[in-house]
Design a protein around this motif. Structure first.
Motif, short mmCIF file in Angstrom:
data_model
loop_
_atom_site.label_atom_id
_atom_site.label_comp_id
_atom_site.label_asym_id
_atom_site.label_seq_id
_atom_site.Cartn_x
_atom_site.Cartn_y
_atom_site.Cartn_z
N LEU A 409 -10.42 -12.74 -4.34
CA LEU A 409 -9.04 -11.99 -4.78
C LEU A 409 -9.55 -10.60 -4.91
O LEU A 409 -8.59 -9.75 -4.64
N CYS A 410 -10.31 -10.15 -5.79
CA CYS A 410 -10.85 -8.99 -6.16
C CYS A 410 -11.40 -8.11 -5.04
O CYS A 410 -11.01 -7.11 -5.09
N PHE A 411 -11.95 -8.82 -3.98
CA PHE A 411 -12.30 -8.03 -2.79
C PHE A 411 -10.95 -7.55 -2.17
O PHE A 411 -10.96 -6.30 -1.74
N LEU A 412 -9.98 -8.18 -2.20
CA LEU A 412 -8.66 -7.95 -1.48
C LEU A 412 -7.88 -6.66 -2.23
O LEU A 412 -7.39 -5.81 -1.73
N ILE A 413 -8.23 -6.64 -3.37
CA ILE A 413 -7.52 -5.59 -4.35
C ILE A 413 -8.25 -4.47 -4.20
O ILE A 413 -7.79 -3.44 -3.89
N ALA A 414 -9.54 -4.75 -4.07
CA ALA A 414 -10.47 -3.47 -3.87
C ALA A 414 -10.46 -2.88 -2.69
O ALA A 414 -10.86 -1.51 -2.71
N LEU A 415 -9.91 -3.52 -1.70
CA LEU A 415 -9.87 -2.91 -0.28
C LEU A 415 -8.91 -1.45 -0.47
O LEU A 415 -9.28 -0.52 0.14
N ASN A 416 -7.96 -1.65 -1.44
CA ASN A 416 -7.03 -0.30 -1.65
C ASN A 416 -7.27 -0.14 -3.22
O ASN A 416 -6.21 -0.16 -3.86
N PRO A 417 -8.03 0.68 -3.65
CA PRO A 417 -8.27 0.73 -5.15
C PRO A 417 -7.12 1.41 -6.01
O PRO A 417 -6.53 2.47 -5.33
N PRO A 418 -6.29 0.52 -6.95
CA PRO A 418 -5.42 1.11 -7.38
C PRO A 418 -5.50 2.33 -8.40
O PRO A 418 -4.68 2.92 -8.79
N GLY A 419 -6.82 2.82 -8.68
CA GLY A 419 -7.20 4.10 -9.48
C GLY A 419 -8.60 4.19 -9.45
O GLY A 419 -9.27 3.46 -8.83
N MET A 420 -9.04 5.38 -10.33
CA MET A 420 -10.47 5.41 -10.60
C MET A 420 -10.98 4.16 -11.44
O MET A 420 -10.30 3.74 -12.12
N VAL A 421 -12.18 4.21 -11.29
CA VAL A 421 -12.93 2.92 -12.04
C VAL A 421 -12.70 2.99 -13.30
O VAL A 421 -12.31 1.90 -14.03
#
Lengths: 533, 82
Positions: A409-421
C-alpha cells in the motif's frame, strides 16, 4: 554521474551486517511475545540506540537539512526542540508504561479507559493514518538513498527499497528490528557527524563555513523580524520559529513507534537510561545535520559536479536537473538536497558512510512502524476485536501478512510522493499528538481523564488535523500557513497546524471534567500505581 | 494533575524552556543578524545553539531525569531495609 564502486561497497557491507543480524535472530521471531516486545530483555544502550534510529527517520536525515536549506537558520530550533523533547519522555511516559508492560500500544487505552473493543478501534484510527504516512515517507527516503548509490531512476529504487524492508521485518519482528536498529542508530549518528565535520574541514573551519553561507545567502542567518529580511516568508515572524519548535517536540513521549520501545526494556531504570543514549546519538546526528543543511545551498551551487556541467545559476537548477535525471518529483528532488550537498564534497568514502547512515535511519523507522501496525491490525483487530480463528492460531503469520499488505500500500502511495518527507512527518506527528496524546499522558498523570474525552479527542481532532493541513497545502500552497489566513486577511505561519496539539489538551481536560469519572479501581491500577517507582 | 511526579521534572522543564525563551527572545531582538555576534571566535549560533542547547542541555536533562529518580528509589529501598 555514474555509480561509484566505493559507495556501492559501503551499501553492500551495510546490508550484509543487517541481514546477518536478521539471520542470527530469526528464531526469536517465532514466538509472538518476542516478535512484539523482544521478550522484554533489551539493555539500556541497545534500546537507546534502537530508540534513536526508530524515532529519527528519513524525515530527519533528509528532511531537516532540506528545510534548513529552504528556511534558513531559524529552522535550527526545530532540530534542537526534537532532541530537547526526547528526555521529557523518561519522566512522562517511559517509566509508567514500562511498569505497566503492555504488548500493544492500544492496550493501555483499552485498560485505562475500561473499554476493550471500542477503545482499540478508535485509538488505532489515527495510528493507522500516521503509520501509513510514516512508512510511505521512509520508503521514499530509502529509495532516495538507493538512487544516490545506484544512480537508477526513482521507481526502481523504490521497488528495491520495498523488497529490502519487507525481507528483514518479515524475518524477525521486534527482536530483529531491535538489534538491527541499534546497529543502525550508531551508523546514522557516525554518518551525520562525519558529514558535518567534512563540510567544516572543506571550508577550512567554522568561521569560514559561516562566512561562505553568509556570502551565498546574506538572509540565511537572520532571525524572525529582522529588518534585513529572512530566508523564507515562513520565518518572517516569531510564530514560524516557535510553531516549528513544537511540531515534533512532544513526539518522543507519544508516538506509538517509540512508546513501544519502552515496553522492550528489562526494567524501569533501563527504560529511563535508554533515553540518555538515544538523546546522545540523536544529538550528535542532529549536529551533523545542522551543519550540512546550512552549507547545502553554497555547496550545491558552487561545488556540485552537475552545477558546472549544466551551468547552473542556483541550487534549484541543480535539483531540477537531478529531478529529470532520476525521473522523480520536485518534492523528492528537494529531499535529495542533503545528498547533493555531500556529493559536492566529492569524496566517495564520505558518500559511502552517508548512504549507510541514510539507509539505516530510513529502514529502521519503517521497520519500527511496520511492527506497531502489524500488532494493531493483526493482534488487536483480527484476534481481539473480530476474533478470527486463523489469526488466533497463527499469530506470527498474521503479523507478517500485514507487513506485506502495508508495504505494498505504502509503495503505491510513494510512487507519486504527496510532499517532501518532512511535510509528511510533521503532519503525522500533529495528527497523533493532538488525537491520542492527551488520553495517554493525562491518562497516566490525571485521575479525572475519561473515556468520553478520549473518544471526543479522536473524533474532533482527527478530521480537524487532516482537513486544516490539506486545506492549507492546497489553497495557501503550504501546510505551514494558518489555514484560516484568507478568511481573516492574516499572514501567520503555523507549522503543520500544530496549535491543535495545545487546543486538544485543553478540550480533553474540559470534556473530562464534564463527564462521568472512571471507576476508582481502574484509576488505582492504571494511573496511581503506575506513577510510583 | 501530575500528582506524584518528581519535582526534578519541573526543575528540568524550567531550565529547558527558560533557556529556549531567553535565546529566542535575544535572537528576535538582535538588530543585526545573529551571525555577526561571535562566541569563542566563531559565529555565536554554532556555540550557544548547536553545542550548548542541542547537546549539553539535552544530555544534562536526560541524565538528570534518570539519575535523580534512581537515587530516590535506592534511598527508599535502603530505608525500607533498615
Amino acid at each position: 554521474m555514474g555509480a561509484s564502486p566505493i559507495v556501492v561497497l559501503f551499501a553492500v557491507a551495510y546490508f550484509a551486517v543487517l541481514f546477518g543480524i536478521g539471520y542470527f535472530t530469526r528464531k526469536a521471531g517465532l514466538s509472538a511475545a518476542d516478535y512484539m516486545v523482544a521478550g522484554r530483555k533489551v539493555g539500556a544502550f541497545v534500546n537507546g540506540a534502537a530508540l534513536a534510529s526508530t524515532y529519527l527517520s528519513a524525515a530527519s536525515f533528509l528532511g531537516l537539512p532540506a528545510f534548513i536549506f529552504l528556511l534558513g537558520y531559524p529552522f535550527w530550533w526545530a532540530l534542537t526542540s526534537i532532541i530537547l523533547g526526547m528526555p521529557i519522555a523518561s519522566m512522562l511516559a517511559a517509566a509508567p508504561l514500562r511498569k505497566y508492560a503492555p504488548v500493544s500500544f492500544t492496550d493501555y487505552y483499552a485498560d485505562r479507559y475500561d473499554d476493550q473493543v471500542g477503545m482499540r478501534v478508535v485509538i488505532s484510527l489515527p495510528v493507522i493514518v500516521s503509520g501509513i504516512l510514516y512508512i510511505t515517507l521512509n520508503l521514499i527516503g530509502t529509495a532516495i538513498f538507493l538512487m544516490a548509490i545506484l544512480k537508477i531512476p526513482y521507481v526502481w529504487s523504490l521497488v528495491i527499497a520495498a523488497g529490502v524492508v519487507l525481507f528483514y521485518v518479515y524475518l524477525g519482528g521486534m527482536v530483529a528490528t531491535t538489534w538491527s536498529n541499534a546497529f543502525q542508530g550508531v551508523v546514522m549518528a557516525v554518518a551525520a557527524v562525519v558529514a558535518g565535520l567534512a563540510a567544516i574541514s572543506f571550508f577550512g573551519g567554522l568561521n569560514e563555513l559561516g562566512n561562505a553561507i553568509y556570502q551565498n545567502n546574506p538572509k540565511f542567518w537572520n532571525p524572525p523580524h529582522s529588518p534585513l529580511g529572512t530566508a523564507s516568508p515562513l520565518m518572517a515572524t516569531w510564530t514560524g520559529m516557535v510553531s516549528f519548535f513544537f511540531v515534533w517536540h512532544f513526539g518522543f513521549a507519544t508516538m506509538p513507534y517509540t512508546v513501544v520501545r519502552f515496553f522492550t526494556t528489562m526494567d524501569i531504570n533501563t527504560a529511563r537510561r535508554s533515553i540518555f543514549w538515544a538523546t546522545l546519538l540523536g544529538g550528535c546526528m542532529y549536529w551533523g545535520l545542522m551543519v550540512i543543511g546550512s552549507a547545502a545551498k553554497v555547496l550545491i551551487e558552487k561545488f556540485h559536479p552537475l552545477a558546472q556541467q549544466i551551468g547552473a545559476k542556483s541550487a534549484v537548477d541543480v535539483l531540477k536537473a537531478l529531478q529529470k535525471m532520476f525521473a522523480t518529483t520536485a518534492a523528492t528532488a528537494n529531499d535529495y538536497s542533503m545528498i547533493a550537498a555531500v556529493e559536492a564534497l566529492r569524496n566517495d568514502w564520505l558518500m559511502g558512510i552517508l548512504v549507510a547512515g541514510g539507509l539505516s535511519v530510513a529502514m529502521s523507522t519503517v521497520a519500527g512502524w511496520l511492527v506497531v501496525m502489524n500488532v494493531i491490525l493483526g493482534r488487536d483487530w483480527m484476534t481481539k476485536i473480530f476474533k478470527v480463528k486463523w489469526a488466533q492460531e497463527n499469530p506470527v503469520a498474521v503479523l507478517r501478512m500485514w507487513s506485506v499488505i502495508l508495504t505494498v500500500l505504502c509503495f503505491l502511495i510513494a510512487l507519486n510522493p504527496p510532499g517532501m518527507v518532512l511535510d509528511l512527518s510533521g503532519w503525522a506527528f500533529v495528527v497523533i499528538i493532538a488525537t491520542i496524546g492527551p488520553p495517554l499522558i493525562l491518562g497516566i498523570w490525571w485521575d479525572r481523564a475519561t473515556r468520553a474525552a478520549t473518544y471526543a479527542s479522536v473524533f474532533i481532532f482527527l478530521p480537524l488535523t487532516l482537513f486544516s493541513w490539506i486545506y492549507a497545502r492546497n489553497v495557501l500552497k503550504s501546510p505551514h500557513w494558518f489555514f484560516l489566513n484568507n478568511a481573516f486577511g492574516w499572514k501567520i505561519a503555523t507549522a503543520h497546524q500544530d496549535y491543535w496539539i495545545f487546543i486538544s489538551f485543553i478540550v480533553f481536560i474540559i470534556i473530562s471534567l464534564l463527564t462521568k469519572p472512571p471507576k476508582p479501581e481502574v484509576i488505582q491500577k492504571y494511573s496511581l500505581d503506575l506513577r510510583q517507582d | 494533575m501530575f500528582k506524584g511526579m518528581h519535582p526534578v521534572f519541573w526543575v528540568g522543564l524550567a531550565i529547558m524552556y527558560g533557556l529556549t525563551a531567553i535565546f529566542m527572545l535575544w535572537e528576535i531582538n538582535t538588530p543585526q543578524s545573529t551571525f555577526q555576534v561571535k562566541m569563542l571566535g566563531v559565529p555565536a549560533p554554532f556555540v550557544y545553539h548547536a553545542v550548548f542547547m542541542l547537546l549539553i542541555v539535552s544530555l544534562f536533562l536526560s541524565w538528570l531525569w534518570y539519575y535523580v529518580p534512581e537515587q530516590i528509589t535506592k534511598k527508599r529501598e535502603q530505608e525500607r531495609r533498615s
